[in-house]
Design a protein around this motif. Structure first.
Motif, PDB file in Angstrom:
ATOM      1  N   UNK A 109       0.953  -1.186   0.018  1.00  0.00           N
ATOM      2  CA  UNK A 109      -0.045   0.173   0.060  1.00  0.00           C
ATOM      3  C   UNK A 109       0.810   1.232  -0.101  1.00  0.00           C
ATOM      4  N   UNK A 110       2.081   1.312   0.564  1.00  0.00           N
ATOM      5  CA  UNK A 110       2.909   2.457   0.757  1.00  0.00           C
ATOM      6  C   UNK A 110       3.296   2.666  -0.611  1.00  0.00           C
ATOM      7  N   UNK A 111       3.800   1.596  -1.372  1.00  0.00           N
ATOM      8  CA  UNK A 111       4.173   1.879  -2.910  1.00  0.00           C
ATOM      9  C   UNK A 111       3.088   2.434  -3.725  1.00  0.00           C
ATOM     10  N   UNK A 112       1.753   1.803  -3.558  1.00  0.00           N
ATOM     11  CA  UNK A 112       0.734   2.455  -4.410  1.00  0.00           C
ATOM     12  C   UNK A 112       0.541   3.604  -4.044  1.00  0.00           C
ATOM     13  N   UNK A 113       0.274   4.019  -2.727  1.00  0.00           N
ATOM     14  CA  UNK A 113       0.049   5.348  -2.397  1.00  0.00           C
ATOM     15  C   UNK A 113       1.111   6.504  -2.751  1.00  0.00           C
ATOM     16  N   UNK A 169      12.248   6.984  -3.817  1.00  0.00           N
ATOM     17  CA  UNK A 169      11.458   6.642  -4.710  1.00  0.00           C
ATOM     18  C   UNK A 169      11.863   5.007  -5.310  1.00  0.00           C
ATOM     19  N   UNK A 170      13.160   4.905  -5.422  1.00  0.00           N
ATOM     20  CA  UNK A 170      13.574   3.522  -5.948  1.00  0.00           C
ATOM     21  C   UNK A 170      13.131   2.623  -4.923  1.00  0.00           C
ATOM     22  N   UNK A 171      13.417   2.639  -3.992  1.00  0.00           N
ATOM     23  CA  UNK A 171      13.387   1.703  -2.833  1.00  0.00           C
ATOM     24  C   UNK A 171      12.082   1.415  -2.373  1.00  0.00           C
ATOM     25  N   UNK A 172      10.987   2.367  -2.476  1.00  0.00           N
ATOM     26  CA  UNK A 172       9.848   2.110  -2.024  1.00  0.00           C
ATOM     27  C   UNK A 172       9.355   1.069  -3.078  1.00  0.00           C
ATOM     28  N   UNK A 173       9.448   1.292  -4.353  1.00  0.00           N
ATOM     29  CA  UNK A 173       9.046   0.424  -5.450  1.00  0.00           C
ATOM     30  C   UNK A 173       9.816  -1.003  -5.393  1.00  0.00           C
ATOM     31  N   UNK A 263      -4.316  -6.787  -3.844  1.00  0.00           N
ATOM     32  CA  UNK A 263      -3.532  -6.948  -2.581  1.00  0.00           C
ATOM     33  C   UNK A 263      -3.022  -5.709  -2.228  1.00  0.00           C
ATOM     34  N   UNK A 264      -2.805  -4.607  -3.180  1.00  0.00           N
ATOM     35  CA  UNK A 264      -2.487  -3.344  -2.499  1.00  0.00           C
ATOM     36  C   UNK A 264      -3.313  -2.411  -1.900  1.00  0.00           C
ATOM     37  N   UNK A 265      -4.821  -2.949  -1.819  1.00  0.00           N
ATOM     38  CA  UNK A 265      -5.614  -2.105  -1.522  1.00  0.00           C
ATOM     39  C   UNK A 265      -6.327  -2.363   0.011  1.00  0.00           C
ATOM     40  N   UNK A 266      -5.528  -3.129   0.620  1.00  0.00           N
ATOM     41  CA  UNK A 266      -5.790  -3.365   2.104  1.00  0.00           C
ATOM     42  C   UNK A 266      -5.268  -4.535   2.617  1.00  0.00           C
ATOM     43  N   UNK A 267      -5.340  -4.905   3.967  1.00  0.00           N
ATOM     44  CA  UNK A 267      -4.762  -6.090   4.579  1.00  0.00           C
ATOM     45  C   UNK A 267      -4.997  -7.388   4.352  1.00  0.00           C
ATOM     46  N   UNK A 268      -6.720  -7.228   4.125  1.00  0.00           N
ATOM     47  CA  UNK A 268      -7.421  -8.513   3.656  1.00  0.00           C
ATOM     48  C   UNK A 268      -7.819  -8.491   2.392  1.00  0.00           C
ATOM     49  N   UNK A 269      -6.936  -9.391   1.511  1.00  0.00           N
ATOM     50  CA  UNK A 269      -7.297  -9.142   0.021  1.00  0.00           C
ATOM     51  C   UNK A 269      -8.459  -9.852  -0.390  1.00  0.00           C
ATOM     52  N   UNK A 270      -9.041 -11.016   0.430  1.00  0.00           N
ATOM     53  CA  UNK A 270     -10.370 -11.627  -0.038  1.00  0.00           C
ATOM     54  C   UNK A 270     -11.341 -10.578   0.298  1.00  0.00           C
ATOM     55  N   UNK A 271     -11.502  -9.877   1.383  1.00  0.00           N
ATOM     56  CA  UNK A 271     -12.364  -8.978   1.835  1.00  0.00           C
ATOM     57  C   UNK A 271     -12.515  -7.761   0.790  1.00  0.00           C
ATOM     58  N   UNK A 272     -11.148  -7.270   0.207  1.00  0.00           N
ATOM     59  CA  UNK A 272     -11.105  -6.310  -0.697  1.00  0.00           C
ATOM     60  C   UNK A 272     -11.717  -6.882  -2.169  1.00  0.00           C
ATOM     61  N   UNK A 309       2.210  -3.200 -11.980  1.00  0.00           N
ATOM     62  CA  UNK A 309       3.189  -2.570 -11.132  1.00  0.00           C
ATOM     63  C   UNK A 309       4.221  -1.757 -11.863  1.00  0.00           C
ATOM     64  N   UNK A 310       4.888  -2.412 -12.879  1.00  0.00           N
ATOM     65  CA  UNK A 310       5.677  -1.807 -13.590  1.00  0.00           C
ATOM     66  C   UNK A 310       5.380  -0.458 -14.083  1.00  0.00           C
TER      67      UNK A 310
END
Length: 338
Positions: A109-113, A169-173, A263-272, A309-310
């Motif tokens: 989520x950090x990388x997404x945001x 910026x590189x390290x987060x991705x 999987x990037x949108x929250x801790x529970x992928x199935x709930x998302x 993601x790329x």
């Protein structure tokens, strides 16, 4: 010192003219070798063999161009330096995430945001590391520990970097890449009944490791010096699916990319995914990727996720392809004995 030039007797498909973009003025089809007086016949034959080999490579090039780009020795050294540095970074991140598996989801989520601050109209924002100055915003709630992991990794990485400090910026991705790989590997281990050795073998044989090439080349982002404007990042846990779709559309993506990045949108992928599936435009993609994750290789899911993601990880960024390279000591070839 004598100069011996070898002109291959094989017919060439390239004109015997220098490339305008080449740093080497030697015309194509001719390999020139400077040799010392007294060099033996074996060395001469080796040079002649190299000439024929390079001629064959040039003449068989599939590139529809009258010129073939010359690979400069310095370019090859830079690529090797960057590749070696990136490998070390990945080892550091792998170790950090293995010790803190609970941070895998927040790192994603950090990388997404950090990336979705990109504004297409003004061409500002994007994955520029500015999230380190935005971590207290409501949409980044719960991501402080993930940022701390990145900061600690950066200290270690900077300590062994020969080409300067790595950008946030590189390290987060790259941290997101490592986190994704961890989820792919964990899935393979689960499919092998929890056997790590078999899971590693399964992922090595059927996994998507070979799909990361383009992502790895986008290495050389610059850090922003100020936070990006507020209001560009949704609070994924609170917004509607339509609002998520609108955000992805503004970035140049669609329902397919939204679904694959669940999987990037929250801790529970199935709930998302259950939430995303309430929208008919997204539901078919959610179902597609859920089916893919049930297969041995989960190819569709992994490949589409890596591709998305790329693209996301370089929105609005000017990549410096020479970043992290460094000068190497010159070799004294006069002392080389043949």
């Amino acid at each position: 010192m004598g100069l011996v030039s070898f002109l291959s007797t094989l017919p060439t498909l390239l004109p015997n003219t220098p490339s305008p973009s080449s740093r080497c003025p030697i015309p194509y089809g001719v390999i020139s070798c400077k040799i010392e007086d007294g060099v033996g016949r074996r060395e001469v034959l080796k040079c002649f063999g190299a000439a024929i080999s390079l001629e064959l490579v040039a003449s068989s090039s599939p590139i529809p161009s009258p010129f073939v780009e010359v690979a400069n020795a310095a370019d090859l050294i830079q690529r090797r330096q960057r590749s070696d540095f990136q490998s070390s970074i990945k080892t550091t991140l792998y170790t950090a995430l293995k010790a803190n598996p609970e941070l895998i989801s927040p790192v994603l989520t950090l990388a997404l945001n950090d990336a979705v601050t990109y504004d297409k109209a003004t061409k500002t924002g994007g994955p520029n590391g500015s999230i380190r100055a935005e971590i207290s915003r409501p949409e980044n709630s719960g991501l402080a520990a993930a940022l701390s992991l990145v900061e600690e990794a950066k200290k270690e990485i900077d300590s062994y970097s020969k080409g300067g400090p790595i950008s946030y910026s590189d390290l987060i991705q790259l941290a997101a890449q490592s986190a994704l790989k961890a989820t792919f590997l964990a899935s393979a281990i689960r499919k092998c009944g929890g056997n790590e050795e078999k899971g590693n073998l399964l992922y090595s044989a059927y996994g998507s490791s070979g799909q990361w090439g383009l992502f790895d080349r986008q290495f050389g982002r610059s850090d922003a010096q100020e936070p990006d404007p507020e209001g560009r990042v949704p609070d994924w846990s609170k917004v509607s699916v339509q609002e998520m779709k609108d955000k992805y559309t503004a970035l140049g993506f669609g329902p397919r990319q939204l679904a694959v990045m669940s999987a990037f949108l929250g801790p529970d992928q199935l709930a998302t995914e259950a939430k995303l599936a309430t929208d008919p435009d997204v539901a078919k993609w959610v179902e597609k990727y859920q089916r893919s994750r049930e297969t041995v290789s989960q190819t569709d899911y992994e490949v589409d996720l890596i591709t998305t993601l790329t693209k996301m990880s370089c929105l609005g960024q000017n990549i410096n392809y020479e970043a992290y390279s460094y000068a190497v000591p010159k070799l004294d070839f006069s002392k080389l004995k043949l």
